[in-house]
Design a protein around this motif. Structure first.
Motif, PDB file in Angstrom:
ATOM      1  N   ASN A  15      44.050  29.077  76.675  1.00  0.00           N
ATOM      2  CA  ASN A  15      44.838  29.221  77.921  1.00  0.00           C
ATOM      3  C   ASN A  15      46.194  29.415  77.608  1.00  0.00           C
ATOM      4  N   ARG A  19      48.553  32.648  78.727  1.00  0.00           N
ATOM      5  CA  ARG A  19      49.691  32.742  79.662  1.00  0.00           C
ATOM      6  C   ARG A  19      50.943  33.418  78.740  1.00  0.00           C
ATOM      7  N   GLN A  22      50.428  37.070  79.242  1.00  0.00           N
ATOM      8  CA  GLN A  22      50.799  37.397  80.548  1.00  0.00           C
ATOM      9  C   GLN A  22      52.413  37.481  80.648  1.00  0.00           C
ATOM     10  N   ARG A  23      53.086  36.375  80.323  1.00  0.00           N
ATOM     11  CA  ARG A  23      54.719  36.409  80.252  1.00  0.00           C
ATOM     12  C   ARG A  23      55.228  37.795  79.379  1.00  0.00           C
ATOM     13  N   MET A  80      46.756  32.139  87.495  1.00  0.00           N
ATOM     14  CA  MET A  80      47.564  31.500  86.463  1.00  0.00           C
ATOM     15  C   MET A  80      49.040  32.396  86.881  1.00  0.00           C
ATOM     16  N   SER A  81      48.988  33.431  87.420  1.00  0.00           N
ATOM     17  CA  SER A  81      50.266  34.089  87.664  1.00  0.00           C
ATOM     18  C   SER A  81      51.024  33.481  88.712  1.00  0.00           C
ATOM     19  N   GLY A  84      50.289  28.980  87.942  1.00  0.00           N
ATOM     20  CA  GLY A  84      50.652  28.483  86.290  1.00  0.00           C
ATOM     21  C   GLY A  84      49.459  27.966  85.509  1.00  0.00           C
ATOM     22  N   VAL A  85      49.583  27.993  84.282  1.00  0.00           N
ATOM     23  CA  VAL A  85      48.342  27.695  83.644  1.00  0.00           C
ATOM     24  C   VAL A  85      47.998  26.316  83.680  1.00  0.00           C
ATOM     25  N   THR A  89      44.125  25.568  84.847  1.00  0.00           N
ATOM     26  CA  THR A  89      43.107  24.851  84.076  1.00  0.00           C
ATOM     27  C   THR A  89      42.569  23.660  84.862  1.00  0.00           C
ATOM     28  N   SER A 254      52.925  24.392  78.282  1.00  0.00           N
ATOM     29  CA  SER A 254      53.346  25.349  79.191  1.00  0.00           C
ATOM     30  C   SER A 254      54.889  24.705  79.600  1.00  0.00           C
ATOM     31  N   TRP A 258      57.845  26.843  78.207  1.00  0.00           N
ATOM     32  CA  TRP A 258      58.479  27.869  79.187  1.00  0.00           C
ATOM     33  C   TRP A 258      58.924  27.063  80.638  1.00  0.00           C
ATOM     34  N   GLU A 260      57.577  25.366  82.538  1.00  0.00           N
ATOM     35  CA  GLU A 260      56.763  25.577  83.906  1.00  0.00           C
ATOM     36  C   GLU A 260      56.001  24.292  83.961  1.00  0.00           C
TER      37      GLU A 260
END
Length: 282
Positions: A15, A19, A22-23, A80-81, A84-85, A89, A254, A258, A260
């Motif tokens: 996961n 992410r 994706q970033r 997720m976008s 967030g991851v 999850t 995450s 990041w 997040e």
């Protein structure tokens, strides 16, 4: 113990890598094709080492599960976008409610009071996770709510397929089952990859392949270490520990990588989800 630790790491790693991809504005649908075919090659090697004929019901179940895995991955992307991851999850873990219902309806396995409380907490956690504003800072809409619920339902039905395979009591056919499942998921992901290639900036092919292979190996190795873990630990220990720590590691990863960090509502939802996962599996 080492197998349990590796299992938790690889499931969380999948996961987190997704992410990160994706970033990096990679085409996650194309990565889906690569990761599923990478996992299929992994299981093909295992099948060639220990060839085993597959029963018709295993083949049919693998084809159905492969399509489910494809749509689960597709629904993971917008979730997720937007959320967030870590929230994604947690939503996935709440899908454990569906195998529990399948055990009740299909196999007449009556859950304990603790299991029932865990199932209730799944329902309580869902509003906290979906109503949180997530990364976008925007409230939930009808479309987003359908996506979140869809992810839970599809993932739950996919987990139920795993429960059905377990009830077949044909463990020697597992590698063949996973080979057909991952190959089917890869094939059914192709239309999404073709349609989504215009939505992301072009990237070097080697970079895309490398990310996809990393995700595929994380998925395949996670499944393999799950089997090895179950040789030494009962499922009532392995499943709750794995899933609860998976949510925790992804949330921490995450956050530190990041920044997040979940918002207050999501923190409550993630805490309830972790508790629900543990209770459902006791």
């Amino acid at each position: 113990m080492i197998f349990l630790i590796l299992l938790i790491i690889f499931f969380a790693l999948f996961n987190v890598i997704m992410r990160a991809a994706q970033r990096a504005w990679l085409n996650l649908y194309l990565l889906g094709v690569i990761l599923f075919f990478t996992a299929a090659v992994f299981y093909l090697v295992l099948c060639l080492r220990q060839p085993t004929a597959l029963s018709p019901q295993v083949i049919v179940l693998a084809l159905i599960a492969g399509v489910l895995f494809n749509f689960m991955y597709v629904l993971m992307i917008p979730t997720m976008s937007d959320r967030g991851v870590s929230i994604m999850t947690a939503l996935q873990q709440l899908s454990l409610l569906f195998p529990l219902l399948a055990s009740l309806v299909l196999y007449h396995e009556h859950p304990s009071l603790i299991n029932a409380i865990g199932a209730g907490l799944c329902l309580v956690a869902m509003p906290f996770l979906s109503l949180d504003k997530g990364l976008s800072g925007q409230g939930v809409t009808g479309r987003k709510l359908l996506i979140f619920i869809g992810l839970m339902v599809v993932n739950g039905v996919a987990l139920t397929a795993s429960k059905v395979f377990y009830e077949f009591k044909l463990p020697e056919q597992l590698n063949g089952y996973m080979l057909i499942l991952t190959a089917t998921a890869g094939v059914t992901m192709l239309p999404f990859a073709i349609a989504g290639r215009r939505s992301t900036p072009p990237k070097p092919p080697a970079q895309v392949v490398a990310w996809g292979v990393a995700m595929g190996l994380s998925l395949a190795l996670g499944q393999m270490f799950m089997l090895l873990t179950l040789r030494y630990y009962p499922g009532v220990v392995a499943y709750p520990v794995t899933q609860a720590l998976n949510v925790s590691l992804v949330t921490l990863g995450s956050g530190f990588l990041w920044q997040e960090w979940p918002r207050p509502l999501a923190r409550i939802g993630i805490g309830l989800a972790i508790l629900a996962v543990v209770l459902v599996n006791l």
